[in-house]
Design a protein around this motif. Sequence first.
Motif, PDB file in Angstrom:
ATOM      1  N   ALA A  38     -23.808 -37.926 105.854  1.00 45.05           N
ATOM      2  CA  ALA A  38     -24.413 -36.785 105.176  1.00 45.05           C
ATOM      3  C   ALA A  38     -23.366 -35.715 104.860  1.00 45.05           C
ATOM      4  O   ALA A  38     -23.347 -35.163 103.753  1.00 45.05           O
ATOM      5  CB  ALA A  38     -25.533 -36.199 106.031  1.00 45.05           C
ATOM      6  N   ILE A  39     -22.488 -35.439 105.809  1.00 40.02           N
ATOM      7  CA  ILE A  39     -21.419 -34.468 105.576  1.00 40.02           C
ATOM      8  C   ILE A  39     -20.493 -34.940 104.464  1.00 40.02           C
ATOM      9  O   ILE A  39     -20.068 -34.151 103.616  1.00 40.02           O
ATOM     10  CB  ILE A  39     -20.637 -34.205 106.882  1.00 40.02           C
ATOM     11  CG1 ILE A  39     -21.512 -33.442 107.863  1.00 40.02           C
ATOM     12  CG2 ILE A  39     -19.349 -33.438 106.614  1.00 40.02           C
ATOM     13  CD1 ILE A  39     -20.935 -33.346 109.253  1.00 40.02           C
ATOM     14  N   THR A  40     -20.202 -36.233 104.433  1.00 36.83           N
ATOM     15  CA  THR A  40     -19.346 -36.784 103.385  1.00 36.83           C
ATOM     16  C   THR A  40     -19.989 -36.626 102.014  1.00 36.83           C
ATOM     17  O   THR A  40     -19.322 -36.231 101.050  1.00 36.83           O
ATOM     18  CB  THR A  40     -19.061 -38.274 103.657  1.00 36.83           C
ATOM     19  OG1 THR A  40     -18.413 -38.384 104.923  1.00 36.83           O
ATOM     20  CG2 THR A  40     -18.182 -38.864 102.583  1.00 36.83           C
ATOM     21  N   VAL A  41     -21.271 -36.904 101.908  1.00 35.54           N
ATOM     22  CA  VAL A  41     -21.961 -36.769 100.622  1.00 35.54           C
ATOM     23  C   VAL A  41     -21.980 -35.310 100.174  1.00 35.54           C
ATOM     24  O   VAL A  41     -21.725 -35.007  99.001  1.00 35.54           O
ATOM     25  CB  VAL A  41     -23.392 -37.340 100.725  1.00 35.54           C
ATOM     26  CG1 VAL A  41     -24.219 -36.976  99.510  1.00 35.54           C
ATOM     27  CG2 VAL A  41     -23.347 -38.844 100.902  1.00 35.54           C
ATOM     28  N   ILE A  42     -22.241 -34.396 101.094  1.00 36.36           N
ATOM     29  CA  ILE A  42     -22.271 -32.976 100.748  1.00 36.36           C
ATOM     30  C   ILE A  42     -20.892 -32.491 100.304  1.00 36.36           C
ATOM     31  O   ILE A  42     -20.753 -31.800  99.284  1.00 36.36           O
ATOM     32  CB  ILE A  42     -22.802 -32.141 101.929  1.00 36.36           C
ATOM     33  CG1 ILE A  42     -24.280 -32.438 102.143  1.00 36.36           C
ATOM     34  CG2 ILE A  42     -22.576 -30.652 101.702  1.00 36.36           C
ATOM     35  CD1 ILE A  42     -24.845 -31.887 103.429  1.00 36.36           C
ATOM     36  N   LEU A  43     -19.854 -32.850 101.059  1.00 35.51           N
ATOM     37  CA  LEU A  43     -18.487 -32.450 100.670  1.00 35.51           C
ATOM     38  C   LEU A  43     -18.075 -33.061  99.335  1.00 35.51           C
ATOM     39  O   LEU A  43     -17.434 -32.414  98.517  1.00 35.51           O
ATOM     40  CB  LEU A  43     -17.492 -32.862 101.747  1.00 35.51           C
ATOM     41  CG  LEU A  43     -17.379 -31.949 102.956  1.00 35.51           C
ATOM     42  CD1 LEU A  43     -16.405 -32.537 103.956  1.00 35.51           C
ATOM     43  CD2 LEU A  43     -16.943 -30.566 102.539  1.00 35.51           C
ATOM     44  N   ALA A  44     -18.441 -34.319  99.119  1.00 36.68           N
ATOM     45  CA  ALA A  44     -18.100 -34.969  97.860  1.00 36.68           C
ATOM     46  C   ALA A  44     -18.824 -34.305  96.697  1.00 36.68           C
ATOM     47  O   ALA A  44     -18.246 -34.115  95.628  1.00 36.68           O
ATOM     48  CB  ALA A  44     -18.446 -36.453  97.928  1.00 36.68           C
ATOM     49  N   TYR A  45     -20.079 -33.944  96.898  1.00 35.67           N
ATOM     50  CA  TYR A  45     -20.829 -33.290  95.830  1.00 35.67           C
ATOM     51  C   TYR A  45     -20.213 -31.923  95.487  1.00 35.67           C
ATOM     52  O   TYR A  45     -20.047 -31.593  94.326  1.00 35.67           O
ATOM     53  CB  TYR A  45     -22.289 -33.113  96.254  1.00 35.67           C
ATOM     54  CG  TYR A  45     -23.104 -32.372  95.225  1.00 35.67           C
ATOM     55  CD1 TYR A  45     -23.490 -32.987  94.051  1.00 35.67           C
ATOM     56  CD2 TYR A  45     -23.463 -31.041  95.424  1.00 35.67           C
ATOM     57  CE1 TYR A  45     -24.224 -32.312  93.094  1.00 35.67           C
ATOM     58  CE2 TYR A  45     -24.194 -30.354  94.481  1.00 35.67           C
ATOM     59  CZ  TYR A  45     -24.583 -30.996  93.320  1.00 35.67           C
ATOM     60  OH  TYR A  45     -25.292 -30.312  92.380  1.00 35.67           O
ATOM     61  N   ILE A  46     -19.872 -31.177  96.510  1.00 35.01           N
ATOM     62  CA  ILE A  46     -19.305 -29.844  96.270  1.00 35.01           C
ATOM     63  C   ILE A  46     -17.878 -29.947  95.720  1.00 35.01           C
ATOM     64  O   ILE A  46     -17.503 -29.257  94.780  1.00 35.01           O
ATOM     65  CB  ILE A  46     -19.313 -29.017  97.571  1.00 35.01           C
ATOM     66  CG1 ILE A  46     -20.750 -28.694  97.971  1.00 35.01           C
ATOM     67  CG2 ILE A  46     -18.495 -27.724  97.417  1.00 35.01           C
ATOM     68  CD1 ILE A  46     -20.882 -28.087  99.354  1.00 35.01           C
ATOM     69  N   GLY A  47     -17.076 -30.826  96.322  1.00 41.53           N
ATOM     70  CA  GLY A  47     -15.658 -30.869  95.984  1.00 41.53           C
ATOM     71  C   GLY A  47     -15.311 -31.640  94.731  1.00 41.53           C
ATOM     72  O   GLY A  47     -14.333 -31.327  94.056  1.00 41.53           O
ATOM     73  N   PHE A  48     -16.108 -32.650  94.372  1.00 43.47           N
ATOM     74  CA  PHE A  48     -15.763 -33.493  93.232  1.00 43.47           C
ATOM     75  C   PHE A  48     -16.520 -33.178  91.950  1.00 43.47           C
ATOM     76  O   PHE A  48     -16.285 -33.797  90.930  1.00 43.47           O
ATOM     77  CB  PHE A  48     -15.977 -34.968  93.570  1.00 43.47           C
ATOM     78  CG  PHE A  48     -14.999 -35.511  94.567  1.00 43.47           C
ATOM     79  CD1 PHE A  48     -13.648 -35.293  94.437  1.00 43.47           C
ATOM     80  CD2 PHE A  48     -15.447 -36.252  95.649  1.00 43.47           C
ATOM     81  CE1 PHE A  48     -12.751 -35.797  95.356  1.00 43.47           C
ATOM     82  CE2 PHE A  48     -14.553 -36.750  96.566  1.00 43.47           C
ATOM     83  CZ  PHE A  48     -13.208 -36.526  96.431  1.00 43.47           C
ATOM     84  N   ARG A  49     -17.443 -32.232  91.985  1.00 47.06           N
ATOM     85  CA  ARG A  49     -18.167 -31.939  90.748  1.00 47.06           C
ATOM     86  C   ARG A  49     -17.271 -31.147  89.803  1.00 47.06           C
ATOM     87  O   ARG A  49     -16.411 -30.360  90.211  1.00 47.06           O
ATOM     88  CB  ARG A  49     -19.464 -31.212  91.020  1.00 47.06           C
ATOM     89  CG  ARG A  49     -19.294 -29.804  91.441  1.00 47.06           C
ATOM     90  CD  ARG A  49     -20.625 -29.134  91.610  1.00 47.06           C
ATOM     91  NE  ARG A  49     -20.373 -27.908  92.367  1.00 47.06           N
ATOM     92  CZ  ARG A  49     -21.288 -27.139  92.829  1.00 47.06           C
ATOM     93  NH1 ARG A  49     -22.543 -27.419  92.627  1.00 47.06           N
ATOM     94  NH2 ARG A  49     -20.974 -26.057  93.509  1.00 47.06           N
ATOM     95  N   SER A  50     -17.484 -31.370  88.552  1.00 48.86           N
ATOM     96  CA  SER A  50     -16.657 -30.680  87.562  1.00 48.86           C
ATOM     97  C   SER A  50     -17.207 -29.285  87.304  1.00 48.86           C
ATOM     98  O   SER A  50     -18.403 -29.042  87.414  1.00 48.86           O
ATOM     99  CB  SER A  50     -16.628 -31.478  86.258  1.00 48.86           C
ATOM    100  OG  SER A  50     -17.943 -31.655  85.782  1.00 48.86           O
ATOM    101  N   LYS A  51     -16.315 -28.406  86.958  1.00 45.54           N
ATOM    102  CA  LYS A  51     -16.688 -26.996  86.779  1.00 45.54           C
ATOM    103  C   LYS A  51     -17.166 -26.724  85.395  1.00 45.54           C
ATOM    104  O   LYS A  51     -16.986 -27.305  84.458  1.00 45.54           O
ATOM    105  CB  LYS A  51     -15.488 -26.112  87.107  1.00 45.54           C
ATOM    106  CG  LYS A  51     -15.111 -26.216  88.534  1.00 45.54           C
ATOM    107  CD  LYS A  51     -13.916 -25.355  88.817  1.00 45.54           C
ATOM    108  CE  LYS A  51     -13.543 -25.510  90.284  1.00 45.54           C
ATOM    109  NZ  LYS A  51     -12.441 -24.692  90.641  1.00 45.54           N
TER     110      LYS A  51
END
Length: 51
Positions: A38-51
């Motif tokens: 769950a932490i990995t999915v949350i970090l990936a969503y926040i960190g890898f989304r484009s601005k």
Amino acid sequence: MRYTWTSVAILFIWISASILMVSNRLTDPEIFFFFVMAITVILAYIGFRSK
């Protein structure tokens, strides 16, 4: 690299989680594994989304 810190953070989380799992210090590794995922999915969503 654009997403270096996100990748490093996820890698660090999984390495430390692997060490904890192998050391047999966890009472319920399945729940711990779920939280790490769950932490990995949350970090990936926040960190890898484009601005």
